[in-house]
Write an enzyme that holds these catalytic residues in place. Structure first.
Site, PDB file in Angstrom:
ATOM      1  N   GLN A  43      26.892   7.042  -9.368  1.00 53.35           N
ATOM      2  CA  GLN A  43      28.165   7.130 -10.093  1.00 53.35           C
ATOM      3  C   GLN A  43      29.060   8.227  -9.543  1.00 53.35           C
ATOM      4  OE1 GLN A  43      25.140   7.531 -11.359  1.00 53.35           O
ATOM      5  NE2 GLN A  43      25.007   9.237 -12.799  1.00 53.35           N
TER       6      GLN A  43
ATOM      7  N   GLN B 170       9.041  22.909   5.972  1.00 54.51           N
ATOM      8  CA  GLN B 170       9.618  21.579   5.833  1.00 54.51           C
ATOM      9  C   GLN B 170       8.800  20.717   4.887  1.00 54.51           C
ATOM     10  OE1 GLN B 170      12.761  20.812   7.237  1.00 54.51           O
ATOM     11  NE2 GLN B 170      12.433  23.019   7.276  1.00 54.51           N
TER      12      GLN B 170
ATOM     13  N   HIS C  43       9.640  20.555   1.098  1.00 63.82           N
ATOM     14  CA  HIS C  43      10.843  19.910   0.570  1.00 63.82           C
ATOM     15  C   HIS C  43      10.479  18.766  -0.373  1.00 63.82           C
ATOM     16  CE1 HIS C  43      14.393  21.742   2.303  1.00 63.82           C
ATOM     17  NE2 HIS C  43      13.746  21.899   3.443  1.00 63.82           N
TER      18      HIS C  43
ATOM     19  N   GLU D 239      14.818  16.338  13.701  1.00 65.96           N
ATOM     20  CA  GLU D 239      15.913  17.046  13.018  1.00 65.96           C
ATOM     21  C   GLU D 239      15.902  18.520  13.424  1.00 65.96           C
ATOM     22  OE1 GLU D 239      17.375  17.964   8.425  1.00 65.96           O
ATOM     23  OE2 GLU D 239      15.298  17.386   8.825  1.00 65.96           O
ATOM     24  N   HIS D 240      14.748  19.168  13.281  1.00 63.41           N
ATOM     25  CA  HIS D 240      14.565  20.562  13.666  1.00 63.41           C
ATOM     26  C   HIS D 240      13.509  20.641  14.765  1.00 63.41           C
ATOM     27  CE1 HIS D 240      15.520  20.688   9.236  1.00 63.41           C
ATOM     28  NE2 HIS D 240      16.466  21.496   9.693  1.00 63.41           N
TER      29      HIS D 240
ATOM     30  N   ASP E  65      18.271  27.236   8.045  1.00 59.63           N
ATOM     31  CA  ASP E  65      18.553  26.606   6.758  1.00 59.63           C
ATOM     32  C   ASP E  65      19.558  27.409   5.943  1.00 59.63           C
ATOM     33  OD1 ASP E  65      16.975  24.390   7.050  1.00 59.63           O
ATOM     34  OD2 ASP E  65      15.250  25.222   5.983  1.00 59.63           O
TER      35      ASP E  65
ATOM     36  N   HIS F 150      53.554  -9.564  23.422  1.00 52.67           N
ATOM     37  CA  HIS F 150      53.177  -8.291  24.030  1.00 52.67           C
ATOM     38  C   HIS F 150      53.883  -8.129  25.374  1.00 52.67           C
ATOM     39  CE1 HIS F 150      49.919  -8.226  21.098  1.00 52.67           C
ATOM     40  NE2 HIS F 150      49.503  -7.043  21.547  1.00 52.67           N
TER      41      HIS F 150
END
Length: 440
Positions: free
Chosen positions: A201, A269, A272, A337-338, A371, A430
């Site tokens: 939402q 990591q 998380h 990612e890292h 981070d 054109h």
């Protein structure tokens, strides 16, 4: 697939010499970031309701999903005074840490700002590129299990540096709990509007606009599977940064880094969530055993030990490779990612690393510093998408417009070329449009 040694730590142990190495690695890396048809259907219903009923739908969904009891959007709106109050009431240590992180993030992103440019050809024709900022950006900040003031800084500061005129932040507040660190970060980062909305939402409100929430041009920031699905669905009506998957780290060690350090880097990591991924690669088999022992020993000391335990068992790995060249090949195969290069001469590795979101160089550069406060953005490509995408930055909040200003001579010269090509495509209008500019 995971192996549990005598110390009780379950983690996958792989070796590149194993016959089934490729299939096991592929299984570990597999991740579908956006869910099934049932989730999509629910998200579609929410998006449609917000689009049709605006604020009323936002109030209804907030009461249902975040266990609130509000009757209007005014109760889901935080003004600038509330943000300032949150900042001013923080303990000095937290306030100073936020300010230090914000300063470093801002300074780094200032270096990214592109400039408009032009050049003039011999006949006087001017060509160039104009860089302009988005009018309005929307930032989704996760709430619920944990608060992420760092995400506020990493998303809002680049937008501010880019010159975005208006920054709108949404953050869910389950059970009505506000986090002052998050609000203080919004104050420091220059956020203009804050709404305590979450889920699909909130994405709908940003994408379509309501009586209270202004429509934005781009939505950035991570969220749960409903948020990710909603972002994918509204893409095209608004821009998005990426579909974020679980956090990942790949550590390459030459065997000389303290095993306790590496264990905690992997934990950073894995804590998380259960789907996060922590992988260590080394050509020193004894070193891998030392790190496994350090992980088992230190794991009980963590507040989120059970989350870490599940993450390591399901998606973590210790990989024994043959040599540094094979480790470099694994980096590019995984496209993490890292990436931590915990080796003696990390600079010598850079030319071989083609795919990584952020590269942490040397034994002292813990990924956790990135981070929070090193400066570069922590919003990074996940699930192998570092093969083709980049960290969030100033460029994500700007557009580039081509500038073309033909002189009469230039229009004549280009017109002749355009005419030939246009008639070859059977686009007569054109061709004739170009021909009108040809000088005899």
């Amino acid at each position: 697939m995971s192996e549990a040694p005598a110390n009780g730590l379950a983690i996958n142990r792989l070796a590149t010499t194993d016959a089934d190495f490729e299939s096991r690695l592929e299984a570990l890396l597999a991740w579908e970031g956006v869910s099934d048809a049932q989730v999509q259907q629910r998200v579609d219903e929410i998006l449609s309701a917000v689009r049709q009923r605006g604020d009323a739908a936002l109030v209804e969904y907030s009461n249902r999903f975040d266990r609130l009891a509000v009757s209007s959007m005014a109760e889901l709106t935080l003004g600038p005074d509330r943000l300032r109050q949150a900042h001013d009431n923080l303990p000095a240590e937290q306030r100073d840490a936020l300010a230090h992180a914000a300063e470093r993030i801002r300074h780094y992103h200032e270096q990214q700002k592109p400039a408009s440019w032009q050049y003039t050809e011999a006949d006087g024709t001017v060509l160039g590129q104009q860089v302009t900022a988005l009018d309005r950006a929307g930032i989704y900040v996760p709430g619920g299990k944990a608060a992420y003031p760092s995400s506020v800084l990493m998303n809002a500061i680049p937008a501010h540096v880019a010159g975005v005129a208006e920054i709108v932040m949404v953050v869910p507040t389950p059970d009505g709990v506000l986090n002052d660190l998050v609000l203080a970060a919004a104050y420091l980062a220059g956020v203009d509007h804050v709404f305590t909305l979450g889920g699909a939402q909130a994405v709908a409100a940003l994408a379509y606009g309501t009586e209270t929430v202004p429509r934005v041009d781009k939505i950035v920031g991570p969220g749960n599977i409903y948020v990710a699905t909603a972002k994918r669905t509204v893409f095209g009506r608004v821009g998005i940064d990426m579909i974020a998957g679980p956090s990942e780290i790949l550590v390459v060690s030459d065997g000389q880094t303290d095993a306790d350090w590496l264990a905690m880097d992997l934990f950073s990591q894995a804590e998380h969530d259960e789907d996060a991924q922590a992988i260590l690669v080394s050509w020193d088999a004894a070193h891998l055993d030392e790190v496994a022992e350090a992980m088992a020993r230190q794991l009980p000391s963590l507040e989120r030990a059970e989350i870490v335990r599940t993450s390591l068992a399901d998606r973590g790995a210790l990989i024994h490779c043959q040599d540094p060249a094979q480790a470099a090949a694994l980096i590019n195969r995984i496209a993490p990612e890292h990436l931590e290069l915990s080796v003696a001469s990390p600079e010598s590795w850079l030319s071989d690393v083609r795919h990584a979101g952020a590269i942490f160089m040397g034994r002292h550069t813990a990924e956790a510093l990135g981070d929070y406060c090193a400066g570069p953005n922590h919003v990074l490509p996940t699930s192998g998408t570092a093969r083709f995408s980049s960290p969030l930055g100033v460029h994500d909040f700007q557009k580039r417009s081509s500038v073309i200003h033909c002189s009469a001579q230039g229009a004549s010269r280009l017109g002749a070329t355009a005419s030939v090509l246009a008639r070859g495509e059977s686009l007569t209008a054109h061709a004739r449009s170009a021909e009108y500019r040809i000088r005899d």
